[in-house]
Motif scaffolding. Structure first.
Motif, short mmCIF file in Angstrom:
data_model
loop_
_atom_site.label_atom_id
_atom_site.label_comp_id
_atom_site.label_asym_id
_atom_site.label_seq_id
_atom_site.Cartn_x
_atom_site.Cartn_y
_atom_site.Cartn_z
N ALA A 1 0.83 -1.21 0.00
CA ALA A 1 0.00 0.00 0.00
C ALA A 1 0.87 1.25 0.00
CB ALA A 1 -0.91 0.00 1.22
N ARG A 2 2.02 1.22 0.72
CA ARG A 2 2.90 2.38 0.75
C ARG A 2 3.44 2.67 -0.65
NH1 ARG A 2 5.64 4.66 4.99
NH2 ARG A 2 5.00 2.90 6.30
N GLY A 3 3.84 1.61 -1.39
CA GLY A 3 4.33 1.82 -2.75
C GLY A 3 3.25 2.38 -3.66
N ALA A 4 2.02 1.85 -3.52
CA ALA A 4 0.93 2.34 -4.36
C ALA A 4 0.61 3.80 -4.03
CB ALA A 4 -0.31 1.46 -4.18
N VAL A 5 0.58 4.11 -2.73
CA VAL A 5 0.28 5.50 -2.33
C VAL A 5 1.37 6.44 -2.81
CG1 VAL A 5 0.01 7.02 -0.34
CG2 VAL A 5 -1.14 4.82 -0.39
N GLY A 6 2.65 6.00 -2.71
CA GLY A 6 3.74 6.83 -3.21
C GLY A 6 3.65 7.08 -4.71
N SER A 7 3.29 6.04 -5.46
CA SER A 7 3.14 6.22 -6.92
C SER A 7 2.01 7.19 -7.23
CB SER A 7 2.88 4.86 -7.57
OG SER A 7 3.94 3.96 -7.33
N VAL A 8 0.90 7.05 -6.53
CA VAL A 8 -0.22 7.96 -6.76
C VAL A 8 0.16 9.39 -6.38
CG1 VAL A 8 -2.58 8.52 -6.07
CG2 VAL A 8 -1.94 6.15 -6.48
N ARG A 9 0.90 9.55 -5.27
CA ARG A 9 1.30 10.89 -4.84
C ARG A 9 2.23 11.54 -5.88
NH1 ARG A 9 3.23 9.52 -0.41
NH2 ARG A 9 1.40 9.91 0.89
N ASN A 10 3.19 10.76 -6.40
CA ASN A 10 4.08 11.30 -7.44
C ASN A 10 3.30 11.70 -8.68
OD1 ASN A 10 6.28 10.86 -5.79
ND2 ASN A 10 6.72 8.84 -6.65
N ARG B 1 8.62 14.86 -15.50
CA ARG B 1 8.37 13.45 -15.86
C ARG B 1 8.45 12.63 -14.58
NH1 ARG B 1 7.43 16.15 -19.44
NH2 ARG B 1 7.89 15.91 -21.68
N ILE B 2 7.81 11.48 -14.58
CA ILE B 2 7.82 10.60 -13.42
C ILE B 2 8.39 9.26 -13.80
CG2 ILE B 2 5.83 11.74 -12.38
CD1 ILE B 2 4.11 9.40 -13.29
N GLN B 3 8.89 8.55 -12.79
CA GLN B 3 9.38 7.19 -12.99
C GLN B 3 8.23 6.24 -12.66
OE1 GLN B 3 12.28 6.19 -14.24
NE2 GLN B 3 11.60 4.07 -14.13
N PRO B 4 7.62 5.59 -13.66
CA PRO B 4 6.48 4.71 -13.38
C PRO B 4 6.86 3.61 -12.39
CG PRO B 4 6.70 5.12 -15.74
CD PRO B 4 7.94 5.66 -15.09
N SER B 5 6.02 3.41 -11.39
CA SER B 5 6.26 2.40 -10.37
C SER B 5 4.92 1.97 -9.80
CB SER B 5 7.18 2.95 -9.27
OG SER B 5 6.59 4.08 -8.66
N GLY B 6 4.98 1.01 -8.86
CA GLY B 6 3.77 0.55 -8.22
C GLY B 6 3.09 -0.57 -9.00
N PRO B 7 1.83 -0.85 -8.70
CA PRO B 7 1.10 -1.88 -9.43
C PRO B 7 1.05 -1.59 -10.92
CG PRO B 7 -0.10 -1.18 -7.46
CD PRO B 7 1.04 -0.24 -7.61
N ARG B 8 0.69 -2.62 -11.67
CA ARG B 8 0.72 -2.50 -13.12
C ARG B 8 -0.17 -1.36 -13.61
NH1 ARG B 8 -1.69 -7.30 -16.66
NH2 ARG B 8 -3.56 -6.39 -15.76
N GLU B 9 -1.35 -1.22 -13.03
CA GLU B 9 -2.25 -0.17 -13.49
C GLU B 9 -1.65 1.22 -13.25
OE1 GLU B 9 -3.00 -2.65 -11.63
OE2 GLU B 9 -4.38 -3.88 -12.83
N LEU B 10 -1.03 1.41 -12.06
CA LEU B 10 -0.42 2.71 -11.79
C LEU B 10 0.80 2.95 -12.67
CD1 LEU B 10 -0.64 2.97 -7.89
CD2 LEU B 10 -1.95 4.23 -9.58
N ALA B 11 1.58 1.89 -12.94
CA ALA B 11 2.73 2.04 -13.84
C ALA B 11 2.26 2.44 -15.23
CB ALA B 11 3.53 0.75 -13.89
N GLU B 12 1.19 1.82 -15.72
CA GLU B 12 0.65 2.19 -17.02
C GLU B 12 0.15 3.63 -17.02
OE1 GLU B 12 -2.34 -0.68 -17.83
OE2 GLU B 12 -0.92 -2.27 -18.37
N ALA B 13 -0.45 4.05 -15.90
CA ALA B 13 -0.88 5.46 -15.81
C ALA B 13 0.32 6.40 -15.86
CB ALA B 13 -1.68 5.68 -14.52
N GLY B 14 1.45 6.00 -15.22
CA GLY B 14 2.66 6.81 -15.28
C GLY B 14 3.21 6.94 -16.69
N TYR B 15 3.27 5.81 -17.43
CA TYR B 15 3.74 5.86 -18.81
C TYR B 15 2.80 6.73 -19.66
CZ TYR B 15 7.16 2.17 -17.97
OH TYR B 15 8.23 1.45 -17.53
#
Length: 438
Positions: free
Chosen positions: A125-134, A150-164
């Motif tokens: 959850a901490r990783g997901a929250v950090g990805s969403v915060r970034n 620009r951001i470095q995509p991380s976290g669950p697959r859905e959040l990483a896809e949102a970052g890309y």
């Protein structure tokens, strides 16, 4: 219960072997636990009801019966036609021996699993929250106008896809804004063409001096109108220059933030810009020639910067030389250097050193044209020089570093001189000259 089964097996083995009274007593003593042997047809001293004991004697499989204080294991033993029953009692104290420790062990394992699950879920959850915060911070920065975030995509697959997807969106925004600014700059350059023609036509009109007292009222009004036209043209040219400089400064800042885009084909830039300037050259009956722009010549300069520098030099040719004055654009490479040369057959430049200074002009203009070219050349590790052209007018040479070969010499005069020697006046032709028949 396993021990009870072993004791029953010892006694049953003695019975099946036909042991006598002494042998049976020895087997009971060896088995321990006080097993009881019920002879065929007897039910005395049993902890279970008689009918249950009889029913077990009719079968062949051991049976476990719950009784007060524990469990009784009954095992039938058939010898010949008669069946005996071996009874072994297991008290509750033996059944529950050591289970408290096992329960504590199971409880500890359960608590450990719960604690580990909480820790793992917290980390996820901490990783997901950090990805969403970034992602939120980057989106707010872009909304505030910082398109370089620009951001470095991380976290669950859905959040990483949102970052890309966010990075692609930001790249598209930068590309769109750059394209819009380049379009504004191009449109501004196109405005210069009719402005130049209009200014030349206005200069061909009568003087706008109204101080002569013997002029008629109509003549005074006409000359005042000429003055207003000329002032309006000067004002409009200044506004266009300001728009071009502002737009190019913004584009140059974006190019500086993206060094990977600071490389272009100088020959392609020359061909592209000459498509634009050829139209005005035809209108003014100017003969022109392009030399050496057939092959690819990469230089470490952004395309927009090099195009702006070339436009500034050519704009000076059209602005400060009479209509019909010929000019030539040449490009060549040698020993790690690329020379971009613009020659004209005009009156030339009396003070080259002053002309290269920012804001200095002998013609009353902004004095930024050659400075734009100088800054673009210096950004590529080169310089700009002014000399007398073989055609009789000014020769402006931009010296740029070759992107595919490091410079072997610091002097530019060998390359410039070689370009001058390669020009053959006897073979020079002007295929773009407008004739009277056209």
């Amino acid at each position: 219960m396993a021990a009870a089964g072993q004791r029953s097996a010892i006694v049953a083995g003695a019975l099946e072997a036909g042991a006598g009274k002494k042998g049976l007593e020895a087997a009971l003593k060896a088995a321990g636990g006080n097993p009881i042997v019920h002879a065929p047809g007897t039910t005395q001293d049993s902890r279970v009801p008689a009918e249950r004991l009889v029913s077990v004697a009719r079968g062949t499989e051991p049976v476990e019966v719950d009784v007060a204080g524990g469990i009784v294991r009954l095992q039938p033993v058939t010898v010949g036609q008669k069946t005996s029953v071996v009874e072994v009692f297991v008290p509750d104290s033996e059944l529950g021996e050591g289970t408290a420790r096992d329960w504590w062990i199971l409880l500890g394992i359960a608590l450990g699993l719960v604690l580990g699950s909480v820790i793992v879920v917290d980390r996820l959850a901490r990783g997901a929250v950090g990805s969403v915060r970034n992602l939120v911070h980057a989106a707010m920065a872009v909304g505030g106008g910082d398109l370089g975030v620009r951001i470095q995509p991380s976290g669950p697959r859905e959040l990483a896809e949102a970052g890309y997807a966010f990075n692609r969106m930001a790249d598209r925004l930068v590309t769109s804004r750059t394209s819009e600014r380049e379009l504004v700059a191009d449109l501004s350059h196109r405005l210069r063409t009719p402005l130049t023609v209009l200014r030349l036509d206005a200069e061909a009109l009568d003087p706008d001096d109204t101080q002569i007292m013997d002029l008629t009222a109509q003549e005074v009004d006409r000359r005042r109108g000429i003055r207003r036209i000329r002032q309006a043209i000067v004002t409009l040219e200044g506004e266009v220059d300001q728009l071009i400089n502002t737009t190019r400064a913004a584009v140059a800042a974006q190019v500086a933030d993206a060094p990977e885009e600071g490389l272009c084909d100088a020959a392609e830039v020359v061909r592209d810009r000459m498509v634009f300037w050829s139209a005005l050259a035809g209108d003014q009956n100017r003969q022109y020639r392009v030399v050496g722009a057939q092959l690819r010549i990469p230089v470490p300069v952004a395309r927009t910067e090099l195009a702006a520098a070339l436009d500034a030099i050519l704009g000076n040719v059209f602005r400060y030389t009479p209509q019909g004055t010929a000019f030539e654009v040449g490009i060549s490479r040698r020993d790690g250097w690329v020379a971009l040369r613009v020659d004209d057959a005009g009156p030339g430049i009396d003070d080259p050193e002053k002309a290269l200074q920012r804001g200095q002009s002998e013609q009353g203009s902004t004095g930024l044209g050659l400075d734009i070219a100088r800054r673009a050349a210096q950004a590529a590790g080169g310089s700009v020089s002014l000399a007398r052209a073989a055609m009789g007018g000014a020769s402006v040479v931009m010296l740029l570093a070759d992107a595919e070969a490091p410079p072997k010499q610091a002097s530019r005069f060998g390359l410039v001189g070689r370009m001058a020697r390669e020009r053959d006046p006897a073979r020079r032709k002007w295929p773009h000259q407008r004739t009277d028949e056209e």
